[in-house]
Design an enzyme around this catalytic site. Sequence first.
Site: not given
Length: 362
Positions: A71, A129
């Site tokens: 991400d 994350e």
Amino acid sequence: MNYAELAQIINMNSHTRNKTGVDENAAVFNQWMSQLGYQIETHSRDHIGNHVHYISAKSDGRKVLLLGHLDTVFPPNTFTAFSEDDEWVYGPGVCDMKGGNYVALQALRNVKASQGEIRNIDMLLVSDEETGSDDSKALTAELVKHYDACLVFEAAGPDNNVVIARKGIATFHIELTGKGAHAGNHYADGINANLAAAHMLIALTSLTNLAKGSTVNAGKMHGGIGANTISPSASLTVEARFSQADERERLLAGFEEIVNNPAVEGIVVNVTGGLQRDVMQPSAAQQALIHEIEGLLGESLNLEHRGGVSDANVASAAGVSTLDGFGPYGDGDHTVHERASKASFVRRINEVSLILAAFNGK
């Protein structure tokens, strides 16, 4: 080095909340990793991107986990495009951390080409994350226990630094409920939540110990209705960071003592949140890993302590020798100026190729 493949994944929007985009990024990596002989274990999620564990053939010897995230922080239609010039590549994730994932991929390709098979070197790419790994950190902590070492591919430092320590972080949201009253006619009848929050903010901030690398920051505060009303409610959002395990315990104990004893009588306190990622501390086992890698590279590593957190915190807290910063050097991460050094890509791929070749099936 041809950056066309990197451009392919950079041009995919992989904002943490964009499950479709994150999963598309994973699908491309699935194809690349399958070509290297990896088995793919997908940990499906309904509302965020899937986490993906790439599993190599196994033999006797040490097992290594390469760790990254799929991400980025950029929502769709904000910062989306890849570009390059002679020295830099630009775009969302070129250093944080699609670029790092690509370094790992290219190094694995080199190992496959030189040794014919990849053994005992697995990879985990998580999807959340950038929002704190709230979902993936339990998975990472469980999986990493099956490995002898973990290399994390967040960006390198400006001197090609490898990260050996990161602060831990805890974040809390505090709601204080008092009693509203007219500030002129019924002042004494009120229970001032703003006043309680102010005392609490000062007390929490006083837990800071800069000499030990510990900080407490009340980054957001809200409360009250207007100047003529005793505030019936207030809220604080507070972050604590720490560089040592004993400081973590001191801060958490101090936090509990302060929030459980508000300075204004009658205030009710509700707290959510807690420890997000534990501290990443240097260790003897980590130092042995550093020494081994320095022997493989024929030079000393530039080592760095960082205040920011990553999934290296999770791996390290699980008791596994962990080193971070094996991605390319870049800057401007989390901004529309994000870029990564082409020279650093080449250097990191060469270094990681040497490291993984030495660990392959050994």
